[in-house]
Design an enzyme around this catalytic site. Structure first.
Site, mmCIF file in Angstrom:
data_model
loop_
_atom_site.group_PDB
_atom_site.id
_atom_site.type_symbol
_atom_site.label_atom_id
_atom_site.label_comp_id
_atom_site.label_asym_id
_atom_site.label_seq_id
_atom_site.Cartn_x
_atom_site.Cartn_y
_atom_site.Cartn_z
ATOM 1 N N ARG A 48 35.068 37.947 34.402
ATOM 2 C CA ARG A 48 35.702 38.672 35.494
ATOM 3 C C ARG A 48 36.227 40.037 35.068
ATOM 4 N NH1 ARG A 48 37.538 36.910 40.310
ATOM 5 N NH2 ARG A 48 39.536 37.874 39.984
ATOM 6 N N GLY A 49 36.736 40.086 33.849
ATOM 7 C CA GLY A 49 37.271 41.346 33.360
ATOM 8 C C GLY A 49 36.193 42.418 33.314
#
Lengths: 619, 354
Positions: free
Chosen positions: B292-293
């Site tokens: 997600r980062g």
């Protein structure tokens, strides 16, 4: 300067300030935002409140708000009885809506919960709020001023920062004696004309700048402070019948708004002769800085004053004037206040994070109800369940065949169930981290052992838990996992050998890990570190004083981030700077005990923990 | 005292809103909010920091900037006519029958106040209809109102646990499911979640933290000139809001146009392989959890490129959004006392070179 005299003079000065605040509030309470009255209940406070009420226009709403108010009463919600009677949803107005245009009197403000304070703060900011409750959605206007009655005793309890930041006038009435105060004189005509004039009062740029600079010199971080001071200054100008804010108004505003928020005493801008002035005005504690070597925080304060000098020459004397006036309003025991406040702020940080207050299923202080099916011993709230079911009865009756609906008088569905919630103070645990190295052992180990035994006896009575970690030689060792057993504790302590190097960082690391596991188990740990702060063994177990010290400090920061209550007891034969430094890194209480015996040590720990408990109960 | 509250569709308080352009300093916060406005898919902004730094001012100001969107006419959820997969049930039926009528509508910015009750958040049966006519009729809640817009929670760390649970679930699935009185409703609830708060008052649940795409630390400005400017503008606004708004009107509409252009550009801006590699490298360096980062980092950099009118995502874009995109995704190391911001900065320096 005798003590009685100081007190008297301080009291009269405080009362004068309070009367100024009174006039300012009377002009337009909502525009000002409110005030904090710090004192116990008594004639002075009553007199002040009564004077304020009589100075406001007739029919200005004036409501007392208990600190433990529920959302339903505060914000409003469904009025069930009226709804059922009318056959259509009826809203019950909350206290905030009822007080629109007036003053909310917050009683026992130090007990208010952070969540309630946040609601109040939002209303102060926006002059209203969104109601999203019980099927109602509306924008509710609530332009209020809040007068918080802060009865906190000592530094354990404090008005939440969210409110403290939004209520401009901070008044301390606690030192006002009966002979200090006289009935405040309020010129009604003057106040009425100020109300008219207020909108047109100008704030010249140099005043804005001087107030900002003054706030920085006092070490006030928040930008709300100068903003509020400016608002108050405008009202002062209106009261004096001026069309524009002058330095006089700004000085008064700074005294009321900025000075009580000071986190440091500003350094004199010019290297003035140090002795006479400041020694008179201020407590003897802050030594006037010698012009050649000012202490670091004051240098910081000075820098922003010098920067803008290039652009605006005129600001400098103006700001000095304001600072001087504001400083006169600082109570004589500012330093004590500062210390207390910083300590409180430090502890506030841990609020809401650690396990001090737990949501409990069955026991503790009631903390409202919520919609849920009762499980695992939760208690059903019958009244709230019935309340939730009531509006839907006709709908449900229609849905069932006629026969069945006649049998069931009240139809309750699972989604109606409400359970009670409780908050419980969690158990405390005292975690000792003992320096058993050669340097400490020689002097103090026996005393520390004695103190722990005394504490153990007390813990046994209170059913608290105790854990002990010792460090010596190359590493730390858990001597005693959390226990209530007196016998086990005594045995493990008796067998504690002393001597060897000081692996301070390892000891603190072990303490941090243990404290974290205690929190996970639902306990509230108090960490007591007994050391002389002279670490000389690194985490790897190698002797290196410099690296060991660095590691100890970084370990201290890690422990601090847990937000526990920490007490550092300096066991050196005389107070060690390293231990004080370590204590600062831990955000803890530092207690040098050069000649303490076991019972003194035990009392100190006991006292620090007791105040932690009081705070937990208060919340 | 009793009164009947009218149902209002607009959600923010009616008092005038401080213009976004007039916010002094706080560049990172403004950047993050604008990125989220350009590409709502970034997934929310968390603004944490000191008191009195204009956190909630900025979020409320953003609402006034957002360009209108196209939605199905008379749909309570403002369904997107161009996205067939995310229509509400009613629109789906209508779409099957023929072309959906559309209208321009404002982007909703919905306030989730702390005292909100669960029924208002997720929606419940319409009490009035149930009482007066004995009818079951779903009355949509805040999550429905926020669909395709912004959901703003001030003091997000003080939000009650059961509301947090609700939000976590809905924010992940983009859909809200309500079961009540035998009525079963499911409707789209995709929104950009914006939270603000003060870390001193408690921390966020890690699951909720993860729902925020970007996270910003705001600090009180420390130089006098900036502070004076903040106070001066705020004072001018408080004294005469209308005149103040008039002064900032052209700057506001200019920014609004820029935002609109950026949105149009979103589909065309190129993310070169080199940029993807850099982003991956940075995330490996920082050991962030999951993908997600990385995704957020790329999307935020692209949004920034769009906003600034660049056709290609470059290192400079990545560098500037690295902090907000990654700072809250680092694993905590109890032995490392440097804060997350510094760690990201260090990693950026290592990856991109000073």
């Amino acid at each position: 300067m005798s003590g009685a005299q100081t007190n008297q003079r301080g009291g009269r000065r405080s009362w004068e300030l309070a009367c100024d605040a009174l006039r300012i509030l009377a002009v337009d309470p909502v525009e000002v935002g409110g005030a904090v009255l710090r004192c116990a209940a008594g004639p002075v406070r009553d007199e002040w409140l009564q004077a304020l009420q009589s100075a406001l226009p007739a029919h200005t709403p004036w409501r007392r708000m208990p600190a433990t108010i529920t959302d339903e009463r505060l914000l409003g919600g469904l009025d069930l009885a009226a709804t059922l009677r009318a056959g259509s949803p009826m809203v019950q107005a909350g206290l905030l809506r009822e007080t629109d245009g007036g003053i909310v009197l917050l009683a026992m403000a130090e007990r208010i919960e952070a969540a309630t304070a946040a609601r109040l703060a939002a209303v102060l900011d926006h002059g209203g709020f969104r109601l999203e409750r019980d099927g109602f959605a509306a924008t509710v206007q609530a332009r209020i001023a809040c007068v918080a009655l802060d009865e906190s005793f000592g530094d354990d309890e404090q008005l939440p920062n969210a409110l403290l930041q939004r209520l401009p006038l901070l008044l301390d009435l606690s030192n006002i004696g009966l002979d200090d105060f006289e009935a405040p004189t309020l010129d009604e005509r003057c106040i009425a004309s100020a109300r008219h004039k207020l909108k047109s009062v100008q704030s010249p740029p140099e005043i804005v700048e001087a107030l900002c600079a003054a706030a920085m010199a006092f070490g006030i971080d928040s930008i709300r402070a100068p903003l509020m001071a400016l608002r108050v200054a405008r009202i002062c100008a209106a009261l004096a019948g001026r069309a524009s804010v002058t330095s006089e108004d700004a000085s008064l505003a700074a005294g009321l708004v900025l000075a009580p928020r000071a986190t440091r005493i500003p350094a004199p801008a010019e290297p003035a002769p140090p002795e006479p002035q400041s020694a008179d005005q201020e407590p003897p504690q802050p030594p006037a800085p010698p012009p050649d070597a000012p202490p670091p925080p004051q240098t910081e304060a000075e820098q922003p004053q010098q920067d803008p000098e290039v652009q605006t020459q005129s600001v400098e004397p103006l700001q000095e004037q304001i600072l001087a006036a504001a400083q006169a309003a600082i109570p004589a025991d500012l330093l004590l206040h500062l210390l207390a406040r910083n300590a409180a702020a430090m502890r506030q940080r841990s609020q809401g994070r650690s396990g001090a207050l737990q949501q409990s299923r069955r026991r503790g202080r009631p903390a409202g109800v919520r919609q849920a099916v009762p499980r695992l011993g939760q208690r059903l709230s019958v009244v709230d369940t019935l309340r939730a079911a009531a509006p839907w009865q006709s709908l449900r009756r229609n849905a069932l065949p006629a026969q069945a609906s006649a049998r069931e008088r009240v139809q309750v569905r699972s989604e109606d169930f409400h359970v009670r919630r409780y908050k419980q103070r969690s158990e405390t645990a005292t975690l000792f981290i003992i320096d058993a190295s050669g340097s400490a052992a020689l002097h103090r180990l026996a005393e520390a052992k004695g103190a722990i035994e005394l504490l153990l006896a007390q813990c046994y009575i209170r059913r608290d838990q105790v854990a002990v970690i010792a460090f010596r030689g190359r590493a730390a060792e858990v001597l005693l996992p959390p226990t209530r057993s007196l016998v086990r504790a005594r045995r493990s302590l008796a067998g504690l050998p002393g001597g060897g190097g000081t692996p301070l960082a390892a000891g603190i690391d072990a303490g941090a890990a243990m404290a974290a596991s205690l929190v996970r188990a639902g306990l509230t740990p108090t960490v007591v570190l007994l050391t002389d702060g002279r670490g000389n063994v690194t985490r790897e177990g190698v002797g290196n004083r410099e690296q060991a010290t660095q590691e100890a400090l970084s370990a201290a920061k890690a422990l601090r981030s847990g937000g526990h209550r920490v007490l550092v007891i300096d066991t050196g034969p005389r107070p060690q700077p390293q231990a004080a430094q370590l204590s600062a890194a831990l955000g803890g209480l530092y207690l040098p005990l050069p000649h303490a015996d076991a019972s003194v040590l035990a009392t100190a720990v006991q006292r620090s923990r007791l105040s932690a408990d009081n705070r937990a109960v208060a919340r | 005292m009793q009164y009947i509250v009218p149902r209002l569709q607009g959600s923010m308080l009616m008092s005038s809103v401080y213009p976004f352009c007039a916010i002094v300093a706080q560049d990172e916060m403004k950047l993050a909010l604008l990125c989220a406005a350009v590409d709502p898919g970034i997934g929310g902004v968390l603004v944490f920091g000191d008191r009195g730094t204009g956190k909630s001012t900025a979020v409320r100001a953003l609402a006034a900037l957002l360009p209108p969107i196209r939605a199905v006419r008379h749909c309570v959820y403002r369904c997107d006519p161009d996205d067939n997969r995310r229509l509400c049930e009613r629109c789906r039926v209508r779409a099957a029958e023929g072309k959906l009528p559309t209208e321009k509508t404002v982007v909703p910015v919905v306030d989730l106040p702390l005292g909100a009750t669960e029924d208002r958040v997720v929606g419940a049966l319409d009490l009035e209809r149930a009482l007066s006519r004995g009818e079951k009729h779903f009355s949509p809640g805040l999550l429905a109102q926020a669909n395709r817009g912004f959901l703003y929670i001030d003091e997000v760390n003080l939000l009650e646990d059961h509301l947090v649970d609700l939000l976590i679930d809905v924010a992940a699935s983009g859909e809200n499911v309500v079961e009540r009185e035998g009525l079963s409703v499911r409707h789209p609830a995709r929104f950009v979640i914006v939270g603000s708060g003060n870390p001193e008052e408690g921390e966020l649940r890690p699951q909720l933290l993860d729902r925020f795409g970007l996270s910003v630390d705001v600090r009180t400005p420390t130089d006098l000139q900036t502070r004076v400017e903040v106070v001066r503008r705020r004072d001018a606004f408080e004294r005469d809001a209308n005149a103040f708004l008039e002064n900032w009107k052209s700057a506001q509409s200019q920014l609004q146009r820029k935002l609109l252009k950026a949105r149009e550009r979103l589909a065309t801006v190129d993310v070169p392989v080199a940029a993807l590699e850099r982003a991956a490298q940075l995330c490996i360096e920082l050991k962030t959890d999951g993908l997600r980062g990385e995704l957020t980092l790329i999307r935020a950099a692209r949004a920034l490129a769009c906003f600034e009118g660049n056709g290609v995502v470059s290192d400079s874009h990545l560098k500037r959004v690295a902090g907000p995109a990654l700072r809250h995704r680092l694993r905590r190391n109890p032995l490392d006392d440097t804060d997350a911001t510094q760690r990201v900065e260090r990693a950026v320096e290592d990856t991109f070179g000073a």
